[in-house]
Motif scaffolding. Structure first.
Motif, PDB file in Angstrom:
ATOM      1  N   CYS A  21       5.016  -0.519   5.511  1.00 63.14           N
ATOM      2  CA  CYS A  21       5.697  -0.007   4.375  1.00 63.14           C
ATOM      3  C   CYS A  21       6.677   1.254   4.583  1.00 63.14           C
ATOM      4  N   CYS A  27       0.813  -1.301  -0.079  1.00 60.25           N
ATOM      5  CA  CYS A  27      -0.063   0.077   0.036  1.00 60.25           C
ATOM      6  C   CYS A  27       0.749   1.237   0.086  1.00 60.25           C
ATOM      7  N   GLY A  28       2.025   1.132   0.634  1.00 64.11           N
ATOM      8  CA  GLY A  28       2.938   2.430   0.628  1.00 64.11           C
ATOM      9  C   GLY A  28       2.629   3.358   1.792  1.00 64.11           C
ATOM     10  N   LYS A  29       1.368   3.005   2.521  1.00 65.70           N
ATOM     11  CA  LYS A  29       1.144   4.038   3.427  1.00 65.70           C
ATOM     12  C   LYS A  29       1.058   3.589   5.014  1.00 65.70           C
ATOM     13  N   CYS A  30       1.218   2.253   5.180  1.00 70.12           N
ATOM     14  CA  CYS A  30       0.877   1.695   6.490  1.00 70.12           C
ATOM     15  C   CYS A  30       2.510   1.869   6.977  1.00 70.12           C
ATOM     16  N   CYS A  49       3.070  -5.806   4.776  1.00 67.26           N
ATOM     17  CA  CYS A  49       1.866  -4.944   4.470  1.00 67.26           C
ATOM     18  C   CYS A  49       0.778  -5.786   4.601  1.00 67.26           C
TER      19      CYS A  49
HETATM   20 ZN   LIG Z   1       1.480  -0.885   3.596  1.00 65.06          ZN
END
Ligand SMILES: [Zn+2]
Ligand SMILES: [Zn+2]
Length: 334
Positions: A93, A87-90, A101
């Protein structure tokens, strides 16, 4: 376009699907090679995947067209890509643990994969390769990145004795990686004669058939009583995981990177009293994937001995139904 799906246990089908169109920040890749992975064979046996999903996740290819917002990418670029779309946001990540993730899409498992003439990929998960990059070997970037992740989870010295259990694709790549990192002595446990031979050719100090030898005695004599400071388990069976835990010497580590679906009984008394650590390694991070692609592209590691077959897509049924006993990595050519 042709795409491979699994329509229930033992039923692989090549179906016609429309060529997808890249949306914003997406890239359409024309697949050149896609490797058949052990997990594809497992899905074939059990039929656990959604029948509509295109399988496959070990690939190399060439960009066909790019969607809006894909700066720096153009048609004709050679690429491979990480099929685990995080996701690149959690927090995972953010902390370079994107392999953990919880919001991932797994191309070839939960979303359409790469065993097809074309695949759509998010631009952020592709790796651009040089014009000379060997596309056959680059289809092995994914298993190399898995081996790299396992190696990155532990430290070792050149004089350590290390054991690899299971000389399939990942086990053999680990061997190659450890040799490349200066480890002198790697022992391999493997039952398959072809894989035993390949392990010896790739630099194993000794290959032992666990069905035929007294393993403890063999290890003691090979290591001159020092024992194994690290054991990598790549076979994925309850008994091989038990073996990994019992083969690690006092103060050593057993690294489990295979996927085993059954529960495993472990004697913790000997683990605790000898302070043997169990280290788990799952998948790979995006940066490990990029590093793995670079290693192959720059010729830092030679995985060509693992490519035991390159077949056209119409021979794919045979490869799934009767995997040759000597086969390590079969690539499907599109
Ligand atoms: Zn993530
Ligand atoms: Zn795989």
């Amino acid at each position: 376009m042709k795409a491979a799906i699994i329509n229930g246990p033992g039923n692989l089908e090549i179906v016609e699907k429309p060529v997808p169109k890249p949306g914003p920040e997406e890239i359409l890749v024309k697949i050149k090679y896609c490797g058949i992975c052990g997990s594809d064979l497992h899905a074939f046996k059990t039929g656990f995947l959604e029948p509509s999903i295109t399988i496959g996740h070990e690939f190399s290819g060439v960009i066909e067209s790019v969607g809006k917002g894909c700066k720096g990418w153009s048609a004709g670029d050679r690429v491979t890509g990480n099929n685990i779309i995080s996701c690149g946001k959690c927090s995972f990540c953010f902390n370079s643990r994107d392999n953990l993730c919880r919001e991932v899409r797994r191309l070839g498992i939960t979303d359409h994969g790469t065993m097809a003439e074309y695949t759509l990929f998010p631009a952020k998960d592709l790796v651009k390769l040089s014009k000379e990059a060997p596309l056959e070997q680059l289809a092995l970037t994914e298993p190399l990145s898995v081996a790299l992740h396992a190696v990155n989870k532990v430290s070792f010295a050149g004089k350590d004795w290390i054991l690899i259990i299971g000389a399939g694709t990942v086990g053999l790549i680990l061997l190659s990686l450890l040799k490349q990192k200066g480890v002198e002595n790697v022992i391999v446990f493997e039952t398959n004669p072809y894989r035993q031979n390949t392990a010896l050719k790739m630099g194993a100090s000794a290959v032992i058939d666990p069905g035929q030898k007294n393993l403890d005695q063999e290890v003691t004599s090979l290591t001159s009583n020092r024992g194994l400071s690290l054991v990598f388990e790549c076979a994925g069976l309850p008994e091989t995981i038990q073996e990994a835990c019992s083969q690690a010497a006092a103060g050593g580590k057993a690294v489990i990177l295979s996927i085993c679906y059954q529960p495993v009984e472990i004697n913790f008394l000997s683990l605790v009293t000898q302070e043997i650590d169990i280290v788990s390694a799952f998948g790979k991070t995006g940066s490990e994937f990029t590093e793995a692609a670079g290693m192959i592209a720059e010729g830092l590691i030679d995985l060509f001995p693992l490519v035991t077959g390159i077949i056209p897509v119409d021979k794919i049924h045979e490869a799934f139904n009767h995997p040759a006993s000597g086969s390590i990595k079969t690539l499907v050519q599109f």
